[in-house]
Design a protein around this motif. Structure first.
Motif, short mmCIF file in Angstrom:
data_model
loop_
_atom_site.label_atom_id
_atom_site.label_comp_id
_atom_site.label_asym_id
_atom_site.label_seq_id
_atom_site.Cartn_x
_atom_site.Cartn_y
_atom_site.Cartn_z
N ASP A 1 0.70 -1.22 0.07
CA ASP A 1 -0.08 -0.19 0.14
C ASP A 1 0.88 1.28 -0.10
O ASP A 1 0.59 2.13 -0.59
CB ASP A 1 -0.83 0.19 1.11
N ASN A 2 1.99 1.29 0.85
CA ASN A 2 3.01 2.30 0.84
C ASN A 2 3.65 2.67 -0.58
O ASN A 2 3.67 3.75 -1.01
CB ASN A 2 4.09 2.27 1.87
N PHE A 3 3.76 1.59 -1.33
CA PHE A 3 4.40 1.55 -2.63
C PHE A 3 3.28 2.34 -3.65
O PHE A 3 3.69 3.09 -4.58
CB PHE A 3 4.83 0.37 -3.37
N LEU A 4 2.06 1.89 -3.58
CA LEU A 4 0.97 2.41 -4.40
C LEU A 4 0.73 3.69 -4.15
O LEU A 4 0.05 4.35 -5.11
CB LEU A 4 -0.06 1.43 -4.56
N GLU A 5 0.96 4.27 -3.02
CA GLU A 5 0.59 5.61 -2.66
C GLU A 5 1.70 6.57 -3.53
O GLU A 5 1.35 7.70 -3.67
CB GLU A 5 0.66 6.05 -1.27
N HIS A 6 2.60 5.99 -4.06
CA HIS A 6 3.47 7.03 -5.05
C HIS A 6 3.58 6.47 -6.31
O HIS A 6 4.33 5.61 -6.79
CB HIS A 6 4.98 6.87 -4.19
N PRO A 7 2.96 7.16 -7.27
CA PRO A 7 2.77 6.83 -8.75
C PRO A 7 4.15 6.91 -9.40
O PRO A 7 4.22 6.06 -10.46
CB PRO A 7 1.75 7.99 -9.16
#
Length: 363
Positions: free
Chosen positions: A37-43
Protein backbone atom coordinates in the motif's frame (compact mmCIF):
# COMPACT_ATOMS: atom_id res chain seq x y z
CA UNK A 1 41.54 -33.09 5.26
CA UNK A 2 40.07 -36.54 4.76
CA UNK A 3 37.25 -37.51 2.42
CA UNK A 4 34.75 -37.55 5.28
CA UNK A 5 35.76 -33.97 6.21
CA UNK A 6 35.15 -32.74 2.67
CA UNK A 7 31.85 -34.62 2.60
CA UNK A 8 30.61 -33.07 5.86
CA UNK A 9 31.89 -29.57 4.99
CA UNK A 10 30.34 -29.64 1.52
CA UNK A 11 26.95 -30.87 2.74
CA UNK A 12 27.09 -28.46 5.67
CA UNK A 13 27.63 -25.39 3.45
CA UNK A 14 25.07 -26.54 0.87
CA UNK A 15 22.45 -26.99 3.60
CA UNK A 16 23.36 -23.61 5.11
CA UNK A 17 22.93 -21.68 1.86
CA UNK A 18 19.79 -23.64 0.99
CA UNK A 19 18.27 -22.74 4.38
CA UNK A 20 19.26 -19.09 3.91
CA UNK A 21 17.69 -19.05 0.44
CA UNK A 22 14.44 -20.35 1.93
CA UNK A 23 14.29 -17.76 4.72
CA UNK A 24 15.00 -14.70 2.54
CA UNK A 25 12.08 -15.11 0.07
CA UNK A 26 9.74 -15.66 3.01
CA UNK A 27 10.92 -12.40 4.61
CA UNK A 28 10.55 -10.55 1.29
CA UNK A 29 7.04 -11.94 0.71
CA UNK A 30 5.92 -10.85 4.20
CA UNK A 31 7.46 -7.42 3.74
CA UNK A 32 5.80 -6.90 0.35
CA UNK A 33 2.39 -7.77 1.79
CA UNK A 34 2.90 -5.17 4.52
CA UNK A 35 4.26 -2.35 2.36
CA UNK A 36 2.47 -2.74 -0.97
CA UNK A 37 0.00 0.00 0.00
CA UNK A 38 2.88 2.39 0.72
CA UNK A 39 4.38 1.68 -2.70
CA UNK A 40 1.06 2.29 -4.47
CA UNK A 41 0.70 5.69 -2.77
CA UNK A 42 3.60 6.98 -4.90
CA UNK A 43 2.73 6.86 -8.63
CA UNK A 44 6.25 7.89 -9.65
CA UNK A 45 7.84 5.02 -7.74
CA UNK A 46 8.84 2.33 -10.25
CA UNK A 47 9.54 -1.37 -9.72
CA UNK A 48 13.21 -0.96 -10.64
CA UNK A 49 13.69 1.72 -7.97
CA UNK A 50 11.92 -0.42 -5.36
CA UNK A 51 14.12 -3.41 -6.15
CA UNK A 52 17.37 -1.47 -6.54
CA UNK A 53 17.11 0.89 -3.58
CA UNK A 54 15.02 -1.13 -1.14
CA UNK A 55 14.79 -4.89 -1.70
CA UNK A 56 18.40 -5.35 -2.74
CA UNK A 57 19.53 -3.77 0.53
CA UNK A 58 16.67 -5.48 2.39
CA UNK A 59 18.08 -8.82 1.20
CA UNK A 60 21.61 -7.89 2.32
CA UNK A 61 20.40 -6.87 5.77
CA UNK A 62 18.22 -9.90 6.44
CA UNK A 63 20.64 -12.37 4.88
CA UNK A 64 23.19 -11.18 7.42
CA UNK A 65 20.58 -11.25 10.21
CA UNK A 66 19.46 -14.79 9.36
CA UNK A 67 22.97 -16.22 9.11
CA UNK A 68 23.16 -17.56 12.70
CA UNK A 69 19.63 -18.98 12.43
CA UNK A 70 20.37 -20.57 9.05
CA UNK A 71 23.64 -21.98 10.37
CA UNK A 72 21.93 -23.48 13.43
CA UNK A 73 19.10 -25.05 11.44
CA UNK A 74 21.48 -26.34 8.76
CA UNK A 75 23.73 -28.06 11.30
CA UNK A 76 20.77 -29.70 13.04
CA UNK A 77 19.19 -30.90 9.79
CA UNK A 78 22.39 -32.22 8.27
CA UNK A 79 23.71 -33.86 11.45
CA UNK A 80 20.30 -35.43 12.16
CA UNK A 81 20.34 -36.90 8.67
CA UNK A 82 23.80 -38.35 9.28
CA UNK A 83 22.56 -39.83 12.54
CA UNK A 84 19.36 -41.29 11.08
CA UNK A 85 21.34 -42.86 8.23
CA UNK A 86 23.64 -44.47 10.85
CA UNK A 87 26.61 -42.70 9.23
CA UNK A 88 27.64 -41.32 12.63
CA UNK A 89 27.65 -44.86 14.02
CA UNK A 90 30.12 -45.83 11.31
CA UNK A 91 32.25 -42.80 12.15
CA UNK A 92 32.24 -43.76 15.85
CA UNK A 93 33.18 -47.35 14.99
CA UNK A 94 36.16 -45.93 13.11
CA UNK A 95 37.36 -44.51 16.47
CA UNK A 96 36.76 -40.90 15.42
CA UNK A 97 36.31 -38.80 18.54
CA UNK A 98 33.57 -36.20 18.92
CA UNK A 99 36.22 -33.46 18.96
CA UNK A 100 37.65 -34.70 15.65
CA UNK A 101 34.14 -35.00 14.27
CA UNK A 102 33.63 -31.27 14.91
CA UNK A 103 36.61 -30.32 12.73
CA UNK A 104 34.74 -29.84 9.39
CA UNK A 105 31.89 -28.13 11.22
CA UNK A 106 34.30 -25.59 12.66
CA UNK A 107 35.73 -24.97 9.21
CA UNK A 108 32.24 -24.21 7.96
CA UNK A 109 31.50 -22.05 11.00
CA UNK A 110 34.75 -20.14 10.38
CA UNK A 111 33.69 -19.42 6.81
CA UNK A 112 30.27 -18.17 7.98
CA UNK A 113 31.87 -16.11 10.78
CA UNK A 114 34.32 -14.35 8.45
CA UNK A 115 31.55 -13.67 5.93
CA UNK A 116 29.28 -12.31 8.67
CA UNK A 117 32.05 -10.11 10.14
CA UNK A 118 32.73 -8.53 6.76
CA UNK A 119 29.01 -8.00 6.20
CA UNK A 120 28.44 -6.54 9.67
CA UNK A 121 31.38 -4.15 9.72
CA UNK A 122 31.43 -2.91 6.12
CA UNK A 123 28.64 -4.04 3.77
CA UNK A 124 25.46 -3.86 5.86
CA UNK A 125 26.00 -0.27 7.20
CA UNK A 126 26.32 1.12 3.67
CA UNK A 127 23.27 -0.78 2.42
CA UNK A 128 21.28 0.21 5.52
CA UNK A 129 21.89 3.87 4.72
CA UNK A 130 20.26 3.49 1.31
CA UNK A 131 17.41 1.36 2.67
CA UNK A 132 16.67 3.74 5.55
CA UNK A 133 16.63 6.71 3.18
CA UNK A 134 14.11 4.91 0.98
CA UNK A 135 11.95 4.02 3.98
CA UNK A 136 11.92 7.62 5.24
CA UNK A 137 10.86 8.93 1.84
CA UNK A 138 8.29 6.37 0.75
CA UNK A 139 7.26 4.19 3.71
CA UNK A 140 7.56 6.00 7.06
CA UNK A 141 4.67 8.09 8.34
CA UNK A 142 4.94 11.80 9.01
CA UNK A 143 5.80 11.31 12.67
CA UNK A 144 8.68 8.96 11.87
CA UNK A 145 9.98 11.32 9.21
CA UNK A 146 10.12 14.15 11.72
CA UNK A 147 11.73 12.03 14.43
CA UNK A 148 15.24 12.94 13.33
CA UNK A 149 14.27 16.39 12.09
CA UNK A 150 14.06 18.44 15.28
CA UNK A 151 16.55 18.73 18.13
CA UNK A 152 15.69 20.67 21.28
CA UNK A 153 17.75 21.89 24.25
CA UNK A 154 20.99 20.32 23.08
CA UNK A 155 24.40 20.90 24.69
CA UNK A 156 27.77 19.65 23.45
CA UNK A 157 31.40 19.91 24.55
CA UNK A 158 33.52 20.67 21.47
CA UNK A 159 36.91 20.84 23.21
CA UNK A 160 38.23 20.78 26.77
CA UNK A 161 37.31 24.45 27.10
CA UNK A 162 34.50 25.08 24.55
CA UNK A 163 30.82 24.30 25.06
CA UNK A 164 27.77 25.02 22.90
CA UNK A 165 24.03 25.12 23.56
CA UNK A 166 21.19 25.18 21.01
CA UNK A 167 17.58 25.75 22.00
CA UNK A 168 16.09 24.27 18.82
CA UNK A 169 17.56 22.94 15.57
CA UNK A 170 15.97 21.64 12.37
CA UNK A 171 18.24 19.11 10.65
CA UNK A 172 16.13 19.26 7.49
CA UNK A 173 16.68 22.97 6.88
CA UNK A 174 20.05 22.99 8.76
CA UNK A 175 18.95 25.97 10.82
CA UNK A 176 18.19 26.72 14.45
CA UNK A 177 17.75 29.48 16.99
CA UNK A 178 19.00 30.54 20.41
CA UNK A 179 22.61 29.47 19.99
CA UNK A 180 25.30 29.94 22.67
CA UNK A 181 29.02 29.15 22.63
CA UNK A 182 31.11 29.50 25.79
CA UNK A 183 34.89 29.25 26.19
CA UNK A 184 36.40 28.58 29.64
CA UNK A 185 39.84 28.77 31.19
CA UNK A 186 39.45 26.14 33.87
CA UNK A 187 36.36 27.28 35.74
CA UNK A 188 36.62 30.88 34.58
CA UNK A 189 34.55 32.11 31.64
CA UNK A 190 36.71 33.73 28.95
CA UNK A 191 34.17 34.51 26.21
CA UNK A 192 30.51 33.97 25.38
CA UNK A 193 28.95 34.11 21.91
CA UNK A 194 25.16 34.36 21.63
CA UNK A 195 23.14 34.35 18.39
CA UNK A 196 19.41 34.45 17.68
CA UNK A 197 19.73 32.21 14.61
CA UNK A 198 22.29 29.76 13.24
CA UNK A 199 22.46 28.01 9.86
CA UNK A 200 24.86 25.35 8.56
CA UNK A 201 26.27 25.85 5.05
CA UNK A 202 26.80 22.43 3.47
CA UNK A 203 28.88 23.82 0.59
CA UNK A 204 31.81 25.05 2.69
CA UNK A 205 31.00 23.46 6.11
CA UNK A 206 30.66 26.85 7.82
CA UNK A 207 27.98 28.31 10.07
CA UNK A 208 26.15 31.61 9.54
CA UNK A 209 24.93 33.28 12.73
CA UNK A 210 22.54 36.23 12.82
CA UNK A 211 21.98 38.91 15.44
CA UNK A 212 25.05 37.81 17.32
CA UNK A 213 26.67 39.24 20.44
CA UNK A 214 30.17 38.37 21.63
CA UNK A 215 31.37 39.13 25.13
CA UNK A 216 35.07 38.76 25.96
CA UNK A 217 36.01 38.81 29.62
CA UNK A 218 39.41 40.17 30.67
CA UNK A 219 40.95 40.64 34.09
CA UNK A 220 39.84 44.22 34.64
CA UNK A 221 37.26 44.81 31.89
CA UNK A 222 34.81 43.22 29.43
CA UNK A 223 34.50 43.84 25.70
CA UNK A 224 31.20 43.41 23.88
CA UNK A 225 30.86 43.07 20.10
CA UNK A 226 27.71 42.59 18.01
CA UNK A 227 26.57 42.32 14.43
CA UNK A 228 23.77 41.28 12.10
CA UNK A 229 25.48 38.36 10.38
CA UNK A 230 28.79 36.50 10.61
CA UNK A 231 30.18 33.37 8.96
CA UNK A 232 32.33 31.24 11.25
CA UNK A 233 33.51 27.69 11.85
CA UNK A 234 32.64 25.34 14.72
CA UNK A 235 34.00 21.91 15.43
CA UNK A 236 30.71 20.04 14.88
CA UNK A 237 28.17 19.24 12.17
CA UNK A 238 24.36 18.85 12.31
CA UNK A 239 24.79 15.08 12.43
CA UNK A 240 26.53 15.44 15.79
CA UNK A 241 23.31 16.84 17.21
CA UNK A 242 21.35 13.64 16.55
CA UNK A 243 22.01 10.61 18.71
CA UNK A 244 19.79 7.85 17.36
CA UNK A 245 20.52 4.14 16.97
CA UNK A 246 19.47 4.37 13.33
CA UNK A 247 22.51 6.52 12.58
CA UNK A 248 24.83 3.98 14.17
CA UNK A 249 23.48 1.28 11.85
CA UNK A 250 24.43 3.40 8.84
CA UNK A 251 28.08 3.95 9.78
CA UNK A 252 30.86 1.47 8.90
CA UNK A 253 32.69 0.26 12.00
CA UNK A 254 35.77 2.45 11.53
CA UNK A 255 33.59 5.53 11.17
CA UNK A 256 31.40 4.46 14.09
CA UNK A 257 34.43 3.94 16.35
CA UNK A 258 35.80 7.36 15.40
CA UNK A 259 32.39 8.92 16.02
CA UNK A 260 32.18 7.32 19.49
CA UNK A 261 35.69 8.50 20.38
CA UNK A 262 35.01 12.08 19.31
CA UNK A 263 31.63 12.14 21.05
CA UNK A 264 33.17 10.80 24.27
CA UNK A 265 35.76 13.61 24.21
CA UNK A 266 32.95 16.11 23.68
CA UNK A 267 31.29 14.98 26.88
CA UNK A 268 28.25 13.22 25.43
CA UNK A 269 26.72 11.48 28.43
CA UNK A 270 25.25 8.27 26.99
CA UNK A 271 26.86 6.57 24.01
CA UNK A 272 25.78 3.06 24.96
CA UNK A 273 23.31 2.82 22.06
CA UNK A 274 26.26 3.25 19.69
CA UNK A 275 28.49 0.94 21.71
CA UNK A 276 25.83 -1.78 21.62
CA UNK A 277 25.72 -1.59 17.84
CA UNK A 278 29.52 -1.59 17.64
CA UNK A 279 29.98 -4.64 19.91
CA UNK A 280 27.05 -6.52 18.37
CA UNK A 281 28.76 -6.52 14.98
CA UNK A 282 31.42 -8.83 16.44
CA UNK A 283 29.52 -10.82 19.06
CA UNK A 284 26.79 -12.09 16.73
CA UNK A 285 29.14 -13.55 14.06
CA UNK A 286 31.32 -15.23 16.71
CA UNK A 287 28.19 -16.89 18.10
CA UNK A 288 28.40 -19.17 15.05
CA UNK A 289 30.94 -21.35 16.87
CA UNK A 290 28.76 -21.61 19.97
CA UNK A 291 25.62 -22.42 17.98
CA UNK A 292 27.51 -25.00 15.93
CA UNK A 293 28.64 -26.92 19.03
CA UNK A 294 25.11 -26.84 20.47
CA UNK A 295 23.52 -27.98 17.21
CA UNK A 296 25.98 -30.85 16.65
CA UNK A 297 25.69 -32.01 20.26
CA UNK A 298 21.89 -32.06 20.00
CA UNK A 299 21.75 -33.93 16.70
CA UNK A 300 24.79 -36.18 17.23
CA UNK A 301 22.80 -39.05 18.71
CA UNK A 302 19.86 -40.72 17.02
CA UNK A 303 16.56 -39.83 18.69
CA UNK A 304 13.12 -41.29 18.53
CA UNK A 305 11.21 -38.92 16.28
CA UNK A 306 14.18 -38.19 14.06
CA UNK A 307 15.15 -34.74 12.80
CA UNK A 308 11.78 -33.25 13.77
CA UNK A 309 12.50 -33.55 17.50
CA UNK A 310 16.00 -32.13 17.09
CA UNK A 311 14.67 -29.28 14.98
CA UNK A 312 11.96 -28.45 17.52
CA UNK A 313 14.50 -28.38 20.37
CA UNK A 314 16.88 -26.31 18.24
CA UNK A 315 14.22 -23.73 17.31
CA UNK A 316 13.31 -23.44 20.99
CA UNK A 317 16.95 -22.79 21.91
CA UNK A 318 17.31 -20.31 19.06
CA UNK A 319 14.19 -18.47 20.22
CA UNK A 320 15.66 -18.15 23.72
CA UNK A 321 18.96 -16.90 22.26
CA UNK A 322 17.26 -14.23 20.13
CA UNK A 323 15.10 -13.21 23.12
CA UNK A 324 18.13 -12.82 25.39
CA UNK A 325 20.00 -10.96 22.67
CA UNK A 326 17.20 -8.39 22.29
CA UNK A 327 16.91 -7.99 26.07
CA UNK A 328 20.67 -7.50 26.40
CA UNK A 329 20.66 -4.86 23.64
CA UNK A 330 17.97 -2.87 25.43
CA UNK A 331 19.66 -3.14 28.83
CA UNK A 332 23.09 -2.42 27.31
CA UNK A 333 21.83 0.88 25.87
CA UNK A 334 20.98 2.20 29.35
CA UNK A 335 23.37 4.83 30.63
CA UNK A 336 25.84 3.80 33.31
CA UNK A 337 26.08 0.09 32.45
CA UNK A 338 28.74 -1.93 30.65
CA UNK A 339 27.42 -2.27 27.11
CA UNK A 340 30.20 -4.75 26.26
CA UNK A 341 29.15 -7.10 29.06
CA UNK A 342 25.46 -6.95 28.19
CA UNK A 343 26.04 -7.52 24.47
CA UNK A 344 28.17 -10.59 25.17
CA UNK A 345 25.83 -11.93 27.88
CA UNK A 346 23.87 -14.27 25.52
CA UNK A 347 27.15 -15.65 24.13
CA UNK A 348 28.47 -16.21 27.66
CA UNK A 349 25.30 -18.00 28.75
CA UNK A 350 25.04 -20.17 25.63
CA UNK A 351 28.80 -20.69 25.66
CA UNK A 352 28.41 -22.39 29.05
CA UNK A 353 25.56 -24.47 27.59
CA UNK A 354 27.76 -25.40 24.61
CA UNK A 355 30.58 -26.53 26.92
CA UNK A 356 28.18 -28.69 28.92
CA UNK A 357 26.68 -30.29 25.79
CA UNK A 358 30.16 -30.80 24.34
CA UNK A 359 31.38 -32.84 27.31
CA UNK A 360 28.03 -34.67 27.48
CA UNK A 361 28.29 -35.63 23.79
CA UNK A 362 31.87 -36.84 24.24
CA UNK A 363 30.61 -39.51 26.66
Amino acid sequence: MKIIDWYILKRFLVTFFFTLLILIPIAIAIDISEKVDNFLEHPNLGIYQIVEEYYKNFTIYYANTFMPLALFIAVILFTSKLSNNTEIIAINNAKVSFTRFLYPYFLGATFVTILSLLMNHFVVPKSSKIRNKFEKEYISNARAKNELKFVSDFSLQLTDSTYIFIRNYNTDSNSGYDFTSEVYDGLKLKSKLVADNIRYNVEDSTFSIQNWRLRKIYKDRDSIFSGNKMDTVFNFTPRDLIYKSELSQEMPSDELYKFISISRKRGVKNLNAYLVEFHKRTSLPLASYILTIIAVALAFRKRRGGAGVNLAIGIGIMFIYVFLMKISEVLGAVAGVSSLLYVWMPNIFFGCLAIYLYFYARK
